[in-house]
Design an enzyme around this catalytic site. Structure first.
Site, PDB file in Angstrom:
ATOM      1  N   THR A  39      14.619 -16.035  -2.203  1.00  0.00           N
ATOM      2  CA  THR A  39      13.451 -16.355  -1.391  1.00  0.00           C
ATOM      3  C   THR A  39      13.835 -16.305   0.086  1.00  0.00           C
ATOM      4  OG1 THR A  39      13.893 -18.744  -1.357  1.00  0.00           O
ATOM      5  CG2 THR A  39      12.577 -17.902  -3.191  1.00  0.00           C
ATOM      6  N   GLY A  40      12.832 -16.109   0.927  1.00  0.00           N
ATOM      7  CA  GLY A  40      13.085 -16.138   2.365  1.00  0.00           C
ATOM      8  C   GLY A  40      14.055 -15.074   2.826  1.00  0.00           C
ATOM      9  N   SER A  43      14.628 -12.190   7.059  1.00  0.00           N
ATOM     10  CA  SER A  43      15.561 -12.188   8.190  1.00  0.00           C
ATOM     11  C   SER A  43      16.715 -13.121   7.873  1.00  0.00           C
ATOM     12  CB  SER A  43      14.861 -12.650   9.479  1.00  0.00           C
ATOM     13  OG  SER A  43      14.444 -14.003   9.360  1.00  0.00           O
ATOM     14  N   TYR A 211      12.343 -32.561   8.065  1.00  0.00           N
ATOM     15  CA  TYR A 211      13.298 -31.489   7.775  1.00  0.00           C
ATOM     16  C   TYR A 211      14.537 -32.028   7.075  1.00  0.00           C
ATOM     17  CZ  TYR A 211      16.346 -27.450   8.454  1.00  0.00           C
ATOM     18  OH  TYR A 211      17.194 -26.395   8.251  1.00  0.00           O
TER      19      TYR A 211
END
Length: 345
Positions: A39-40, A43, A211
């Site tokens: 995933t992700g 970049s 976060y």
């Protein structure tokens, strides 16, 4: 010496160059015959991970939201592995419906099983926004949707483990996971519960609490998987302090107030950075190296901001002390409730 063929491209001015990456990739085994999903991967560490696995011969599945960036990432991986087996599957981590849809496509497309699921995607220091599922967008993207995705594709992981003797879930955490103890006393169940009104505002402390909770959740999720079953290896990693888009966004979002400076100094060790290539060593080690132990965290030693990736046992983390078991069980129970996920254990 000549540049490594695994390096994405020549570095533009001011980009931090890799110190360890070029030598490290020469130690990686072939990934021929293996299927890897990440995933992700538009970049940063996710893209470098995908490119490296494709160069090593793996079938690579890119899980990203549909966008021009997702197509550009697919093209970038194809460029370094023109004969590689590549798939791009739409997967929006801020939508449980999208995650379930992506998992269904994976199950239909991977009769061979899934050797590695790399839960790499993450967003940082974003406003306190609510998803269509009723959760904070950052917590859902960074943890809850990865939790659900892992459950949905678990049969593929077990199939690969049965067929080839090894399958892995790799969760990408962060140095800031331990800041959750400083800011919130450890994992707090409210962050994975519906509703966002109790999760802080949009100042630096509110953003950093969310976060750090999501990154602690990545580590606790890894420990839970490693202790609840033994067929599929569960491994965590951290990138040190790598110069990636997520780091840039965190610093921009922090502003320039005194509390921002204090938090970032604590979190990022006076802004020592390593390259995004070197920041990828943790997830690459966890995914590709042979004889990797479960319930370990791969990254620069002793949570250093820079350095080669080494493995350290998650239960040995100082910050957990006697709280690891209870916080892991809380995370597990609340994540099941939040996502409706079902694991076979």
């Amino acid at each position: 010496r000549p540049a490594s063929p695994f390096r994405m491209s020549a570095a533009p001015p001011m980009e931090i160059l890799p110190v360890y990456f070029d030598d490290f990739v020469t130690t990686l085994p072939s990934m021929e015959g293996k299927t890897v999903a990440v995933t992700g991967s538009t970049s940063g560490t996710g893209l470098i991970f995908a490119q490296t696995c494709a160069k090593l011969g793996a079938k690579v599945i890119l899980l990203n939201r549909t966008s021009p960036r997702a197509q550009a990432a697919f093209d970038a991986v194809k460029a370094v592995a023109p004969d590689g087996k590549l798939m791009s599957i739409p997967c929006d981590l801020q939508s449980f419906k999208s995650v379930r849809s992506a998992a269904a496509v994976m199950i239909a497309s991977c009769p061979e099983g899934l050797d590695v699921l790399c839960n790499n995607a993450g967003i940082a220091s974003t406003p306190n926004l609510e998803t269509e599922d009723g959760f904070n967008s950052e917590i859902q993207a960074n943890h809850l949707s990865h939790f659900l995705l892992t459950a949905e594709v678990w049969p593929l992981l077990e199939k690969a483990a049965d067929a080839r003797g090894d399958a892995r879930v790799v969760n990408h955490s962060s140095l800031v996971r331990n800041m959750a103890f400083m800011l919130s006393g450890g994992f707090s169940a409210k962050y994975v519960q519906p509703g966002i009104s109790r999760l802080g505002g949009n100042d630096t402390f509110g953003r950093m609490r969310r976060y750090t909770q999501s990154k602690l959740a990545n580590t606790l999720f890894t420990h839970a998987l490693a202790t609840k079953q033994s067929k599929v290896k569960a491994i965590a990693a951290h990138p040190g302090v790598a110069k990636t888009a997520i780091m840039d966004n965190t610093i921009k979002a922090s502003g320039s107030t005194m509390d921002s400076a204090w938090l970032l100094n604590k979190a990022f060790t006076k802004f020592e950075f390593q390259s995004q290539e070197d920041g990828t060593l943790g997830i690459l080690s966890a995914a590709c190296l042979p004889n990797v132990d479960p319930d370990t965290l791969w990254g620069p030693a002793k949570s250093a901001p820079m350095g080669p990736a080494v493995a350290e046992p998650i239960p040995g983390d100082y910050w957990f002390q006697s709280r690891l078991a209870s916080q892991t069980e809380t995370l597990w129970a609340e994540s099941l409730k939040a996502t409706g996920a079902k694991f076979p254990f």
